[in-house]
Design a protein around this motif. Structure first.
Motif, mmCIF file in Angstrom:
data_model
loop_
_atom_site.group_PDB
_atom_site.id
_atom_site.type_symbol
_atom_site.label_atom_id
_atom_site.label_comp_id
_atom_site.label_asym_id
_atom_site.label_seq_id
_atom_site.Cartn_x
_atom_site.Cartn_y
_atom_site.Cartn_z
ATOM 1 N N ILE A 26 -39.259 59.878 5.649
ATOM 2 C CA ILE A 26 -39.098 58.557 6.238
ATOM 3 C C ILE A 26 -37.771 58.423 6.971
ATOM 4 C CG2 ILE A 26 -38.090 57.578 4.127
ATOM 5 C CD1 ILE A 26 -40.445 55.823 6.657
ATOM 6 N N LEU A 27 -36.727 59.091 6.488
ATOM 7 C CA LEU A 27 -35.424 59.013 7.144
ATOM 8 C C LEU A 27 -35.476 59.681 8.513
ATOM 9 C CD1 LEU A 27 -32.632 57.865 6.491
ATOM 10 C CD2 LEU A 27 -31.974 60.133 5.686
ATOM 11 N N LEU A 28 -36.057 60.871 8.563
ATOM 12 C CA LEU A 28 -36.183 61.583 9.828
ATOM 13 C C LEU A 28 -37.108 60.842 10.784
ATOM 14 C CD1 LEU A 28 -35.420 64.074 11.460
ATOM 15 C CD2 LEU A 28 -37.317 65.312 10.375
ATOM 16 N N LEU A 29 -38.174 60.250 10.233
ATOM 17 C CA LEU A 29 -39.108 59.485 11.060
ATOM 18 C C LEU A 29 -38.390 58.320 11.742
ATOM 19 C CD1 LEU A 29 -42.690 58.374 10.046
ATOM 20 C CD2 LEU A 29 -41.120 56.749 11.094
ATOM 21 N N ARG A 30 -37.601 57.577 10.989
ATOM 22 C CA ARG A 30 -36.897 56.425 11.561
ATOM 23 C C ARG A 30 -35.839 56.868 12.568
ATOM 24 N NH1 ARG A 30 -38.021 51.570 9.543
ATOM 25 N NH2 ARG A 30 -39.164 51.417 7.562
ATOM 26 N N PHE A 31 -35.180 57.982 12.294
ATOM 27 C CA PHE A 31 -34.175 58.484 13.235
ATOM 28 C C PHE A 31 -34.827 58.864 14.565
ATOM 29 C CE2 PHE A 31 -31.958 62.126 15.132
ATOM 30 C CZ PHE A 31 -30.718 61.556 15.379
ATOM 31 N N LEU A 32 -35.963 59.549 14.486
ATOM 32 C CA LEU A 32 -36.656 59.941 15.710
ATOM 33 C C LEU A 32 -37.201 58.716 16.443
ATOM 34 C CD1 LEU A 32 -37.261 62.531 17.216
ATOM 35 C CD2 LEU A 32 -39.479 62.645 16.084
ATOM 36 N N ARG A 69 -32.710 49.804 8.356
ATOM 37 C CA ARG A 69 -33.429 50.458 7.260
ATOM 38 C C ARG A 69 -32.792 51.803 6.912
ATOM 39 N NH1 ARG A 69 -34.490 49.204 3.737
ATOM 40 N NH2 ARG A 69 -36.151 50.656 3.157
ATOM 41 N N ILE A 70 -32.333 52.559 7.910
ATOM 42 C CA ILE A 70 -31.671 53.834 7.629
ATOM 43 C C ILE A 70 -30.396 53.597 6.827
ATOM 44 C CG2 ILE A 70 -30.341 55.703 8.710
ATOM 45 C CD1 ILE A 70 -32.438 55.853 10.877
ATOM 46 N N THR A 71 -29.649 52.572 7.210
ATOM 47 C CA THR A 71 -28.434 52.232 6.469
ATOM 48 C C THR A 71 -28.768 51.900 5.010
ATOM 49 O OG1 THR A 71 -27.398 51.364 8.477
ATOM 50 C CG2 THR A 71 -26.442 50.696 6.364
ATOM 51 N N GLY A 72 -29.856 51.145 4.815
ATOM 52 C CA GLY A 72 -30.274 50.792 3.464
ATOM 53 C C GLY A 72 -30.702 52.003 2.658
ATOM 54 N N ASN A 96 -39.664 66.480 -4.918
ATOM 55 C CA ASN A 96 -40.438 65.735 -3.919
ATOM 56 C C ASN A 96 -40.336 64.225 -4.117
ATOM 57 O OD1 ASN A 96 -41.970 66.049 -6.339
ATOM 58 N ND2 ASN A 96 -43.800 65.375 -5.262
ATOM 59 N N PHE A 97 -39.570 63.789 -5.114
ATOM 60 C CA PHE A 97 -39.356 62.365 -5.369
ATOM 61 C C PHE A 97 -38.165 61.862 -4.553
ATOM 62 C CE2 PHE A 97 -42.226 63.025 -8.705
ATOM 63 C CZ PHE A 97 -42.490 61.855 -9.399
ATOM 64 N N ALA A 98 -38.241 60.613 -4.111
ATOM 65 C CA ALA A 98 -37.057 59.944 -3.580
ATOM 66 C C ALA A 98 -36.148 59.629 -4.760
ATOM 67 C CB ALA A 98 -37.448 58.673 -2.847
ATOM 68 N N PRO A 99 -34.820 59.577 -4.554
ATOM 69 C CA PRO A 99 -33.907 59.308 -5.673
ATOM 70 C C PRO A 99 -34.255 58.051 -6.459
ATOM 71 C CG PRO A 99 -32.675 60.022 -3.762
ATOM 72 C CD PRO A 99 -34.092 59.846 -3.303
ATOM 73 N N VAL A 100 -34.611 56.968 -5.762
ATOM 74 C CA VAL A 100 -34.945 55.720 -6.449
ATOM 75 C C VAL A 100 -36.208 55.884 -7.280
ATOM 76 C CG1 VAL A 100 -35.624 53.317 -6.132
ATOM 77 C CG2 VAL A 100 -33.809 54.275 -4.735
ATOM 78 N N GLU A 101 -37.185 56.621 -6.741
ATOM 79 C CA GLU A 101 -38.431 56.854 -7.475
ATOM 80 C C GLU A 101 -38.168 57.656 -8.748
ATOM 81 O OE1 GLU A 101 -41.219 56.997 -3.445
ATOM 82 O OE2 GLU A 101 -40.682 58.836 -4.491
ATOM 83 N N PHE A 102 -37.326 58.665 -8.634
ATOM 84 C CA PHE A 102 -37.001 59.476 -9.808
ATOM 85 C C PHE A 102 -36.235 58.652 -10.837
ATOM 86 C CE2 PHE A 102 -34.125 62.562 -11.961
ATOM 87 C CZ PHE A 102 -35.104 63.248 -12.660
#
Length: 227
Positions: A26-32, A69-72, A96-102
């Motif tokens: 999601i981070l790379l998607l938003r950056f692109l 959103r990237i900043t968040g 494969n987990f996001a930090p918050v999910e883990f």
């Protein structure tokens, strides 16, 4: 067919948008998406009939939202602190987990220890929850015969958790063990409320099953299930 520079910029903007749709990160998607929007702003400004302020305005809005959103996301990721054991789990089993999910997953977990001979699951009886072996070794028996062993990183009781029903094998500590325990009801509730965690956990189950079938974290005997 020759393109002008402005037409090339327009095609590039749409190409970047199309590529972003295929990204899983999601981070790379938003950056692109930001890069695509900026290129699109340039196209709409310099095109022969331009500048077209309506698309420029909305592309600017999309860019602002994505930057926010990237900043968040980055703030969220770097604000979470794991202890040494949690970090090891996150970087291996749960990568494969996001930090918050883990973090949410570990909030409902319990760190436990077991002595040699402790029975984690008994064939034909209910399994109270899901376990992940952090250190130690277990042996797996079915109909009184040993069918395999599992070591660090193996899940215990995952098939009973996924399919329901009783344990299809008996799992006993072969040495002192340290493990993570998730109560079944709490874990199911977490997965039900968080679809992303549910998908990530299914991937963990799949990788664990693959390791057991290939014997990559077991003894010389392959096994299809632990607990």
């Amino acid at each position: 067919m020759e393109f002008t520079f402005v037409e090339f910029i327009g095609h590039l903007a749409f190409l970047l948008t199309a590529v972003s749709f295929g990204l899983k990160d999601i981070l790379l998607l938003r950056f692109l998406a930001i890069v695509s929007a900026l290129v699109g702003i340039g196209y709409n400004y310099y095109m022969p009939v331009g500048p077209l302020w309506l698309p420029i305005f909305w592309l600017g809005v999309f860019t602002t939202i994505n930057v926010w959103r990237i900043t968040g996301i980055l703030t969220e990721r770097y604000s979470i602190q794991f202890n040494e054991d949690e970090r090891e789990l996150y970087e291996t089993v749960f990568k494969n987990f996001a930090p918050v999910e883990f973090m949410k997953l570990m909030r409902i977990a319990e760190w436990r220890e077991a002595e040699e001979g402790n029975v984690f699951a008994a064939e034909g009886t209910p399994v109270e929850g899901l376990r992940l072996l952090f250190s130690g070794e277990v042996r797996v028996e079915r109909d009184g015969a040993e069918i395999g062993r599992a070591r660090d990183g193996a899940l215990i009781g995952e098939m009973s958790f996924i399919q329901g029903g009783n344990a299809s094998a008996t799992v006993t500590a072969n040495a002192p063990c340290r493990y993570v325990f998730w109560p079944g009801q709490s874990l199911r509730g977490l997965l039900r409320r968080n679809p992303n965690i549910d998908v990530a956990m299914k991937n963990v189950f799949s990788l664990d099953l693959t390791r057991k079938l290939t014997g990559s974290n077991t003894g010389t005997v392959h096994m299809s299930e632990v607990g």
